[in-house]
Scaffold this active site. Structure first.
Site, PDB file in Angstrom:
ATOM      1  N   SER A 435      58.790  16.280  33.127  1.00  0.00           N
ATOM      2  CA  SER A 435      59.799  15.306  32.714  1.00  0.00           C
ATOM      3  C   SER A 435      60.636  15.832  31.563  1.00  0.00           C
ATOM      4  O   SER A 435      61.662  15.225  31.241  1.00  0.00           O
ATOM      5  CB  SER A 435      59.158  13.965  32.369  1.00  0.00           C
ATOM      6  OG  SER A 435      57.970  14.141  31.687  1.00  0.00           O
ATOM      7  N   HIS A 456      61.970  15.438  39.779  1.00  0.00           N
ATOM      8  CA  HIS A 456      61.466  14.517  38.763  1.00  0.00           C
ATOM      9  C   HIS A 456      61.295  13.113  39.346  1.00  0.00           C
ATOM     10  O   HIS A 456      62.275  12.431  39.632  1.00  0.00           O
ATOM     11  CB  HIS A 456      62.452  14.515  37.581  1.00  0.00           C
ATOM     12  CG  HIS A 456      62.032  13.654  36.443  1.00  0.00           C
ATOM     13  ND1 HIS A 456      62.915  13.128  35.532  1.00  0.00           N
ATOM     14  CD2 HIS A 456      60.812  13.219  36.053  1.00  0.00           C
ATOM     15  CE1 HIS A 456      62.271  12.406  34.644  1.00  0.00           C
ATOM     16  NE2 HIS A 456      60.989  12.449  34.944  1.00  0.00           N
TER      17      HIS A 456
HETATM   18  P1  NAD Z   1      47.970  13.491  34.066  1.00  0.00           P
HETATM   19  O1  NAD Z   1      47.377  13.966  32.801  1.00  0.00           O
HETATM   20  O2  NAD Z   1      47.665  12.123  34.543  1.00  0.00           O
HETATM   21  O3  NAD Z   1      47.601  14.483  35.253  1.00  0.00           O
HETATM   22  C1  NAD Z   1      47.591  15.857  35.165  1.00  0.00           C
HETATM   23  C2  NAD Z   1      46.560  16.365  36.145  1.00  0.00           C
HETATM   24  O4  NAD Z   1      46.682  17.769  36.259  1.00  0.00           O
HETATM   25  C3  NAD Z   1      45.113  16.075  35.737  1.00  0.00           C
HETATM   26  O5  NAD Z   1      44.449  15.430  36.782  1.00  0.00           O
HETATM   27  C4  NAD Z   1      44.542  17.465  35.499  1.00  0.00           C
HETATM   28  O6  NAD Z   1      43.171  17.554  35.792  1.00  0.00           O
HETATM   29  C5  NAD Z   1      45.399  18.283  36.432  1.00  0.00           C
HETATM   30  N1  NAD Z   1      45.345  19.719  36.140  1.00  0.00           N
HETATM   31  C6  NAD Z   1      45.342  20.334  34.950  1.00  0.00           C
HETATM   32  N2  NAD Z   1      45.233  21.678  35.120  1.00  0.00           N
HETATM   33  C7  NAD Z   1      45.192  21.896  36.434  1.00  0.00           C
HETATM   34  C8  NAD Z   1      45.059  23.061  37.231  1.00  0.00           C
HETATM   35  N3  NAD Z   1      44.966  24.239  36.690  1.00  0.00           N
HETATM   36  N4  NAD Z   1      45.055  22.908  38.575  1.00  0.00           N
HETATM   37  C9  NAD Z   1      45.159  21.685  39.125  1.00  0.00           C
HETATM   38  N5  NAD Z   1      45.255  20.568  38.406  1.00  0.00           N
HETATM   39  C10 NAD Z   1      45.269  20.661  37.087  1.00  0.00           C
HETATM   40  O7  NAD Z   1      49.545  13.681  33.887  1.00  0.00           O
HETATM   41  P2  NAD Z   1      50.736  12.941  34.630  1.00  0.00           P
HETATM   42  O8  NAD Z   1      51.143  11.753  33.840  1.00  0.00           O
HETATM   43  O9  NAD Z   1      50.389  12.777  36.043  1.00  0.00           O
HETATM   44  O10 NAD Z   1      51.914  14.002  34.465  1.00  0.00           O
HETATM   45  C11 NAD Z   1      51.953  15.176  35.243  1.00  0.00           C
HETATM   46  C12 NAD Z   1      53.339  15.800  35.126  1.00  0.00           C
HETATM   47  O11 NAD Z   1      54.313  14.861  35.562  1.00  0.00           O
HETATM   48  C13 NAD Z   1      53.743  16.201  33.728  1.00  0.00           C
HETATM   49  O12 NAD Z   1      54.520  17.371  33.802  1.00  0.00           O
HETATM   50  C14 NAD Z   1      54.604  15.043  33.270  1.00  0.00           C
HETATM   51  O13 NAD Z   1      55.540  15.408  32.291  1.00  0.00           O
HETATM   52  C15 NAD Z   1      55.294  14.690  34.544  1.00  0.00           C
HETATM   53  N6  NAD Z   1      55.823  13.316  34.648  1.00  0.00           N
HETATM   54  C16 NAD Z   1      55.097  12.277  34.181  1.00  0.00           C
HETATM   55  C17 NAD Z   1      55.616  10.988  34.312  1.00  0.00           C
HETATM   56  C18 NAD Z   1      54.825   9.807  33.831  1.00  0.00           C
HETATM   57  O14 NAD Z   1      55.366   8.697  33.853  1.00  0.00           O
HETATM   58  N7  NAD Z   1      53.571   9.988  33.436  1.00  0.00           N
HETATM   59  C19 NAD Z   1      56.855  10.788  34.918  1.00  0.00           C
HETATM   60  C20 NAD Z   1      57.545  11.872  35.413  1.00  0.00           C
HETATM   61  C21 NAD Z   1      57.023  13.135  35.274  1.00  0.00           C
END
Ligand code: NAD
Length: 722
Positions: A435, A456
């Protein structure tokens, strides 16, 4: 009848089938051709009445009927209400003659009947619908700032009663499945096979030769009573108050007009009720807000969805297998929408348990969908079976698409792409759901930079309709076309932006939340801030939204941005919101909803009220009393000014992307038609907007100063409308 949009086919039993089939369009709409054809076929039915046993109304198109011609509404301006009323009468009049023909009339609905389509069906005596996905039934006019002006208010009120018509059909414009519509009474009969539709209609005609509309039978009473009857009259005074509560003071005229037309129309005879409906319809159709909403929610969406053609992504073979990396909040939800659209999904996380947990999210959503009748258990099972949870990189073998959603950390993101590189298809499209991290920088570390692109998504992914596609410095046009095709494959609407910190959406929503927080820091009452956001039309009040996003997020983004800005040798200007966020986290330990404490208090995960400790800011602030209009406009303006900066810097390439992205992605109020229309239509036009922005800058800070692009447009009298 050449050029007729309605075919007239009479069978040996004297049953006439009217086939809605506009030869000039892929969908039937209430255009001039239809209006003329409807008048003509009803004339013919009247002339041939004695030889007719009944009438079936059906369609040769995929949708039963698509609705009103929205271009006509864009052309109707203030002062043309009479002409608009005369025009809807040209639809109402033949529909009324059809339902009072003295012969049974049945609608055989094999595709979506929304808006005008349902209004035609309501003017028949019996509605039979195909019970299948895609057959949506409803009157969604309210979502375009309108009301159903083809008799939709009058007939739903008479058919269902005032309260069910308002709450189940008119005020929210729900699109019901055929089954739900049947349960509500909008549809009388369901068939499972499209080939059974017309035979079922003909059978009903044979069984009901004397059918008439219930409301044309002497002594008919509207279910639940009229507003004059004691039961309804007792509740009536609460209607406007409840509606105002739902709208939270936002300036949407359509729901108020709908309620008035329904209640007033229920007190009078059918023909007078139709006239009342006309008057309210004309008021909305000649107003500005319906035009803004039609442009934003119909024409802009159409344009955004056709980007896929512009970039050569249309007609590509659909993606068969996607690898979703990271099964956290976003990855799990992305896996769900991909599987739902027919892709096989390899959902990878660091452990089998983490990946399984991600898959369980889909099960929860599907169980709910089954319980609500939105999908069948078999379909749910097949969607779930398409998701393979795993921790093994080799399971991504052959994936044509990768969507990465691991922690927001460039090192972790690089690692996961490297891990699967040898397994996925050699030309797989590589996408990141970051993001905030610049796509160009992330792309430098993947093996095929030209195939790397930002995708995104917004949370909750299954509900949010937008995907912001971010082109990196080296992303190829081919990759962009493929990314657009993916977005369409999963049924979302894309916008395309160029790389920048926070892209378009995160950057602009950040100015909104910062402005709300800054006002709190100035000592403005938090109640007024929240109320102003609601009255401006934002779907969530600003401090409540910040609690949802968690307060640590802006601090993390701020620290990263600050480091990047300083590394470029530029100066870093703190925002007045920063100090408030820091105090909330460090001094009060309140980080937002997920921690159970933020600007609001929470109990059992539910928001229960603003935190009384916010008084501290009010005591320490310097601007405790500012005009309420300033509070509202500080939020609307700061997002508008930042959007213009995005246009100026080339982060955004079109105002359509600005409008679609602002409304669908970050909750800019829908009544405005999007951020650029808010500027264009500000009192005094762009010059008026510029003057007001300069005043806000003088009062509250230079961040409101209008960018050069705005000054130029003001000087030349231009607008943003494309
Ligand atoms: P999260 O912490 O809920 O999930 C991340 C996941 O990635 C975890 O389950 C973790 O175990 C996994 N992970 C870490 N290392 C890994 C690896 N080597 N191989 C496979 N999996 C691995 O985070 P999230 O909120 O889902 O965000 C994920 C991405 O999406 C980020 O880049 C964030 O900026 C982006 N994003 C988030 C939102 C939001 O509203 N939360 C919105 C848009 C984009």
């Amino acid at each position: 009848m050449t050029d007729s949009t309605i075919r007239y086919e009479k069978d040996a039993d004297g049953i006439v089938t009217l086939v809605l089939d506009d030869p000039a369009q892929s969908a039937n709409t209430m255009n001039e051709g239809f209006i003329v054809s409807l008048g003509e076929v009803v004339d013919r039915l009247t002339t041939e009445r004695d030889t007719i046993a009944g009438v079936v109304v059906t369609s040769a198109k995929k949708t039963f009927f698509a609705g009103g011609d929205l271009n006509d509404i864009l052309k109707s301006h203030a002062g043309q209400a009479e002409a608009v009323m005369a025009n809807v009468d040209r639809i109402k009049e033949p529909l009324r003659r059809l339902e009072t023909l003295g012969r049974p009339v049945v609608a055989a609905i094999g595709g979506a009947a929304l808006g005008g389509g349902l209004e035609i069906a309501l003017a028949t005596h019996h509605r039979i619908a195909l019970n299948a996905a895609g057959v949506q039934i409803g009157l969604p006019e309210v979502t375009l700032g309108l009301l159903p002006g083809g008799g939709g208010v009058v007939r739903t009120v008479r058919l269902l009663g005032v309260v069910p018509a308002l709450t189940q059909v008119l005020l929210q414009g729900q699109r019901h499945t055929a089954e739900k519509a049947h349960g509500l009474g909008l549809i009388d009969e369901l068939v499972d096979d499209v080939d059974h539709l017309v035979p079922a209609a003909k059978k009903w005609i044979a069984d009901n030769p004397d059918a008439v509309q219930p409301w044309d039978v002497k002594g008919y009473r509207i279910p639940g009573g009229t507003p004059a009857s004691p039961a309804l009259a007792a509740n009536l005074p609460a209607f406007p108050a409840n509606l105002r509560k739902q709208l939270k003071g936002a300036p949407y005229p359509a729901p108020i007009a709908i309620m008035s037309a329904a209640v007033e129309g229920a007190l009078v005879d059918f023909d007078t009720a139709q006239k009342i409906e006309n008057r309210y319809f004309a008021g909305l159709a000649t107003g500005q807000i319906s035009k803004n909403m039609i442009r934003a929610f119909f024409f802009d969406l159409q344009k955004a969805n056709s980007l896929v053609k512009q970039y050569g992504g249309a007609g590509r073979a659909p993606v068969g297998t996607v690898a979703v990396l990271g099964a956290g909040m976003m990855g799990a939800a992305i896996a769900y929408v991909c599987a739902e659209s027919g892709m096989n999904v390899v959902l990878k996380d660091v452990s089998p348990a983490a990946a399984e947990k991600g898959k369980a999210y889909s099960k929860t959503l599907l169980d709910k969908a089954v319980a609500k009748g939105r999908t069948s258990p078999e379909k749910a099972e097949s969607i779930l079976a398409r998701i393979l949870p795993t921790d093994r990189p080799e399971d991504t073998a052959g994936a044509q698409l990768v969507i990465e959603a691991v922690f927001e950390d460039p090192a972790v993101k690089n690692t996961v792409f490297a891990e699967i590189d040898g397994f996925i298809a050699p030309d797989a499209l590589l996408c990141s759901n970051t993001s905030t991290l610049p796509i160009t920088l992330l792309g430098e570390n993947v093996s095929r930079t030209e195939d790397f692109i930002g995708l995104h998504f917004f949370s909750p992914v299954d509900k949010m309709p937008l995907v912001e596609i971010i082109k990196g410095g080296k992303t190829s046009d081919e990759a962009l076309g493929r990314a657009l095709a993916v977005v369409r494959q999963i049924g979302k609407t894309p916008i395309v932006v160029n790389d920048s910190r926070g892209f378009f959406t995160s950057r602009v929503i950040g100015t909104f939340t910062n402005e709300g927080i800054a006002m709190l820091g100035e000592g403005v009452s938090p109640v007024s801030i929240e109320q102003a956001a609601s009255q401006a039309g934002y779907p969530a009040p600003v401090l409540a939204l910040m609690d949802e996003l968690t307060l640590t997020l802006p601090r993390k983004i701020r620290e990263e941005t600050k480091a990047a800005v300083l590394a470029e040798g530029k100066t870093w200007e703190p925002h007045p919101a920063d100090a408030v966020v820091d105090r909330m986290i460090d001094e009060f330990g309140r980080k937002g909803r997920s921690t159970g404490a933020g600007f609001y208090e929470y109990a059992d995960g539910k928001r229960i009220g603003l935190w009384s400790g916010l008084e501290t800011f009010r005591r320490d602030g310097a601007h405790t009393e500012i005009p309420f209009e300033d509070i509202k406009e500080r939020m609307l303006f700061i997002e508008a000014v930042e959007t213009v900066r995005c246009l100026e810097e080339g982060v955004l390439e079109s105002t359509t992307d600005a409008n679609v992205g602002s409304i669908l992605g970050i909750g800019y109020p829908g009544w405005t038609g999007g951020v650029s229309r808010y500027i264009d239509q500000y009192p005094g036009g762009i010059q008026g907007f510029v003057s007001r922005a300069q005043l806000l800058a003088a009062r509250y800070g230079d961040r409101f100063l209008p960018p050069q692009l705005l000054l130029d447009k003001a000087a030349t009298g231009g607008t943003f409308e494309e």
